[in-house]
Design a protein around this motif. Structure first.
Motif, PDB file in Angstrom:
ATOM      1  N   PRO A   1       0.807  -1.228   0.000  1.00 39.38           N
ATOM      2  CA  PRO A   1       0.000   0.000   0.000  1.00 39.38           C
ATOM      3  C   PRO A   1       0.840   1.277   0.000  1.00 39.38           C
ATOM      4  O   PRO A   1       0.469   2.268  -0.629  1.00 39.38           O
ATOM      5  N   VAL A   2       1.973   1.247   0.675  1.00 39.90           N
ATOM      6  CA  VAL A   2       2.863   2.417   0.695  1.00 39.90           C
ATOM      7  C   VAL A   2       3.420   2.665  -0.704  1.00 39.90           C
ATOM      8  O   VAL A   2       3.438   3.797  -1.191  1.00 39.90           O
ATOM      9  N   TYR A   3       3.824   1.600  -1.382  1.00 42.22           N
ATOM     10  CA  TYR A   3       4.337   1.745  -2.749  1.00 42.22           C
ATOM     11  C   TYR A   3       3.252   2.275  -3.690  1.00 42.22           C
ATOM     12  O   TYR A   3       3.513   3.163  -4.503  1.00 42.22           O
ATOM     13  N   ARG A   4       2.034   1.727  -3.594  1.00 40.50           N
ATOM     14  CA  ARG A   4       0.939   2.190  -4.471  1.00 40.50           C
ATOM     15  C   ARG A   4       0.686   3.683  -4.283  1.00 40.50           C
ATOM     16  O   ARG A   4       0.501   4.414  -5.259  1.00 40.50           O
ATOM     17  N   THR A   5       0.675   4.123  -3.047  1.00 43.50           N
ATOM     18  CA  THR A   5       0.476   5.549  -2.786  1.00 43.50           C
ATOM     19  C   THR A   5       1.597   6.370  -3.418  1.00 43.50           C
ATOM     20  O   THR A   5       1.339   7.373  -4.083  1.00 43.50           O
ATOM     21  N   ALA A   6       2.813   5.931  -3.237  1.00 44.07           N
ATOM     22  CA  ALA A   6       3.954   6.651  -3.817  1.00 44.07           C
ATOM     23  C   ALA A   6       3.879   6.644  -5.338  1.00 44.07           C
ATOM     24  O   ALA A   6       4.120   7.669  -5.983  1.00 44.07           O
ATOM     25  N   TYR A   7       3.518   5.509  -5.915  1.00 44.81           N
ATOM     26  CA  TYR A   7       3.462   5.401  -7.374  1.00 44.81           C
ATOM     27  C   TYR A   7       2.386   6.308  -7.957  1.00 44.81           C
ATOM     28  O   TYR A   7       2.621   7.026  -8.927  1.00 44.81           O
ATOM     29  N   TYR A   8       1.198   6.285  -7.373  1.00 44.09           N
ATOM     30  CA  TYR A   8       0.124   7.122  -7.898  1.00 44.09           C
ATOM     31  C   TYR A   8       0.361   8.597  -7.598  1.00 44.09           C
ATOM     32  O   TYR A   8      -0.150   9.459  -8.297  1.00 44.09           O
ATOM     33  N   THR A   9       1.118   8.900  -6.577  1.00 42.33           N
ATOM     34  CA  THR A   9       1.437  10.294  -6.276  1.00 42.33           C
ATOM     35  C   THR A   9       2.522  10.811  -7.209  1.00 42.33           C
ATOM     36  O   THR A   9       2.435  11.925  -7.714  1.00 42.33           O
TER      37      THR A   9
ATOM     38  N   ALA B   1      -4.125  11.268 -15.154  1.00 46.86           N
ATOM     39  CA  ALA B   1      -5.142  12.222 -14.701  1.00 46.86           C
ATOM     40  C   ALA B   1      -5.056  12.414 -13.190  1.00 46.86           C
ATOM     41  O   ALA B   1      -5.139  13.547 -12.698  1.00 46.86           O
ATOM     42  N   ILE B   2      -4.882  11.325 -12.457  1.00 45.38           N
ATOM     43  CA  ILE B   2      -4.752  11.433 -10.999  1.00 45.38           C
ATOM     44  C   ILE B   2      -3.515  12.254 -10.649  1.00 45.38           C
ATOM     45  O   ILE B   2      -3.551  13.103  -9.764  1.00 45.38           O
ATOM     46  N   GLN B   3      -2.428  12.035 -11.367  1.00 45.99           N
ATOM     47  CA  GLN B   3      -1.196  12.782 -11.126  1.00 45.99           C
ATOM     48  C   GLN B   3      -1.403  14.281 -11.342  1.00 45.99           C
ATOM     49  O   GLN B   3      -0.799  15.100 -10.661  1.00 45.99           O
ATOM     50  N   ARG B   4      -2.271  14.636 -12.273  1.00 49.03           N
ATOM     51  CA  ARG B   4      -2.513  16.052 -12.590  1.00 49.03           C
ATOM     52  C   ARG B   4      -3.345  16.751 -11.527  1.00 49.03           C
ATOM     53  O   ARG B   4      -3.376  17.991 -11.486  1.00 49.03           O
ATOM     54  N   LEU B   5      -4.038  15.992 -10.668  1.00 41.34           N
ATOM     55  CA  LEU B   5      -4.846  16.614  -9.626  1.00 41.34           C
ATOM     56  C   LEU B   5      -3.953  17.398  -8.667  1.00 41.34           C
ATOM     57  O   LEU B   5      -2.859  16.957  -8.336  1.00 41.34           O
ATOM     58  N   PRO B   6      -4.435  18.545  -8.226  1.00 38.13           N
ATOM     59  CA  PRO B   6      -3.640  19.287  -7.238  1.00 38.13           C
ATOM     60  C   PRO B   6      -3.660  18.567  -5.887  1.00 38.13           C
ATOM     61  O   PRO B   6      -4.600  17.856  -5.568  1.00 38.13           O
ATOM     62  N   GLU B   7      -2.607  18.747  -5.153  1.00 39.35           N
ATOM     63  CA  GLU B   7      -2.542  18.228  -3.797  1.00 39.35           C
ATOM     64  C   GLU B   7      -3.426  19.135  -2.955  1.00 39.35           C
ATOM     65  O   GLU B   7      -3.423  20.324  -3.164  1.00 39.35           O
ATOM     66  N   PRO B   8      -4.272  18.715  -2.052  1.00 38.60           N
ATOM     67  CA  PRO B   8      -4.476  17.388  -1.500  1.00 38.60           C
ATOM     68  C   PRO B   8      -5.586  16.578  -2.191  1.00 38.60           C
ATOM     69  O   PRO B   8      -5.897  15.485  -1.729  1.00 38.60           O
ATOM     70  N   GLN B   9      -6.194  17.106  -3.272  1.00 34.94           N
ATOM     71  CA  GLN B   9      -7.215  16.317  -3.965  1.00 34.94           C
ATOM     72  C   GLN B   9      -6.657  14.959  -4.376  1.00 34.94           C
ATOM     73  O   GLN B   9      -7.330  13.932  -4.249  1.00 34.94           O
ATOM     74  N   ARG B  10      -5.422  14.953  -4.868  1.00 36.96           N
ATOM     75  CA  ARG B  10      -4.789  13.701  -5.302  1.00 36.96           C
ATOM     76  C   ARG B  10      -4.716  12.710  -4.144  1.00 36.96           C
ATOM     77  O   ARG B  10      -5.085  11.551  -4.271  1.00 36.96           O
ATOM     78  N   SER B  11      -4.247  13.163  -2.992  1.00 38.81           N
ATOM     79  CA  SER B  11      -4.115  12.272  -1.844  1.00 38.81           C
ATOM     80  C   SER B  11      -5.465  11.732  -1.395  1.00 38.81           C
ATOM     81  O   SER B  11      -5.595  10.553  -1.084  1.00 38.81           O
TER      82      SER B  11
ATOM     83  N   HIS C   1      -9.996   5.719  -3.190  1.00 42.36           N
ATOM     84  CA  HIS C   1     -10.242   4.754  -4.258  1.00 42.36           C
ATOM     85  C   HIS C   1      -9.152   3.698  -4.418  1.00 42.36           C
ATOM     86  O   HIS C   1      -9.437   2.609  -4.905  1.00 42.36           O
ATOM     87  N   LEU C   2      -7.945   4.005  -4.043  1.00 41.24           N
ATOM     88  CA  LEU C   2      -6.872   3.019  -4.159  1.00 41.24           C
ATOM     89  C   LEU C   2      -6.775   2.173  -2.895  1.00 41.24           C
ATOM     90  O   LEU C   2      -6.555   0.970  -2.967  1.00 41.24           O
ATOM     91  N   HIS C   3      -6.967   2.800  -1.744  1.00 40.75           N
ATOM     92  CA  HIS C   3      -6.818   2.103  -0.474  1.00 40.75           C
ATOM     93  C   HIS C   3      -8.142   1.853   0.237  1.00 40.75           C
ATOM     94  O   HIS C   3      -8.151   1.262   1.306  1.00 40.75           O
TER      95      HIS C   3
END
Length: 176
Positions: free
Chosen positions: A28-36, A115-125, A131-133
Motif C-alpha cells: 500500500p505504501v508503494y501504491r500511494t507513492a506510485y500514484y502520487t 489524470a490522478i497525477q494532474r490533480l492538485p494536492e491534497p485532492q490527489r491524496s 479509491h486506491l486504499h
C-alpha cells in the motif's frame, strides 16, 4: 492484516513482528507513492523512505488510529517530499514513451494514472486514499489531518476534474 498485538510486539523490538508489519505495509505504501509520483523508480525511492520512517517512528505510534492510516500519512508525506526534491522531473513521460510493460503504458490505466497525477494536492491524496486504499472519510481525515468535510470537498472536486478530463476517453486515447 496486522493486528494490534503484532504492532505492540513490533514496538517493543520483536524482529519478526517488525518484518511482518513492514511487509504488510509495503504494497500500500508503494501504491500511494506510485500514484502520487507517477514514476516507478521515484515511487520505489519514496516508498523505501516511507518504510524507513515508519520503522524509525514506530515507537511514536499511539494506536489512536489504525496502523494503515498512520502509515499512509507517512507515505503521502514521503512522496510529496520526494516530488518537491525533483520538481524538474515530469512524471509519466518515460512510461508513456515506451515503458517496459505495454499494458501499463497503454489504455485507460495509464490515462487514469496520469489524470490522478494532474490533480492538485491534497485532492490527489484524498482520491488515492479513497479509491486506491478504500479508506473511509474518517480514516482519510485522520491520515491527512484535515476535517471530514474538507475530505468530502476535495474528493468531490477531484472526482469532478477526473470525470471532465476522462470524459472524452477513447480506447488508446490521450488526455486532452
Amino acid at each position: 492484516m496486522v493486528d494490534r498485538e503484532c504492532v505492540q510486539r513490533a514496538q517493543t523490538g520483536d524482529r519478526k513482528a517488525v518484518v511482518m508489519l513492514l511487509r504488510e505495509l509495503e504494497a500500500p505504501v508503494y501504491r500511494t507513492a506510485y500514484y502520487t509520483l507517477g514514476h516507478e523508480q521515484d515511487a520505489m525511492d519514496a516508498a523505501q523512505e516511507a518504510l524507513l520512517r515508519i520503522y524509525r517512528k514506530l515507537g511514536t505510534f499511539r494506536g489512536d488510529a489504525d496502523i494503515r492510516t498512520w502509515a499512509q500519512r507517512i507515505a503521502v508525506n514521503a512522496a510529496i517530499d520526494h516530488a518537491r526534491s525533483k520538481k524538474d522531473v515530469l512524471p509519466f513521460k518515460e512510461e508513456a514513451a515506451g515503458g517496459s510493460n505495454p499494458v501499463e503504458r497503454s489504455g485507460i490505466h495509464s490515462d487514469v494514472r496520469e489524470a490522478i497525477q494532474r490533480l492538485p494536492e491534497p485532492q490527489r491524496s484524498v482520491v488515492l486514499l479513497r479509491h486506491l486504499h478504500d479508506f473511509s472519510y474518517q480514516e482519510i481525515a485522520s491520515t491527512l489531518e484535515i476535517p471530514v468535510n474538507t475530505v468530502k470537498s476535495h474528493l468531490f472536486r477531484g472526482r469532478k476534474k477526473l470525470m471532465e478530463w476522462l470524459s472524452d476517453y477513447r480506447e488508446g486515447g490521450v488526455l486532452p
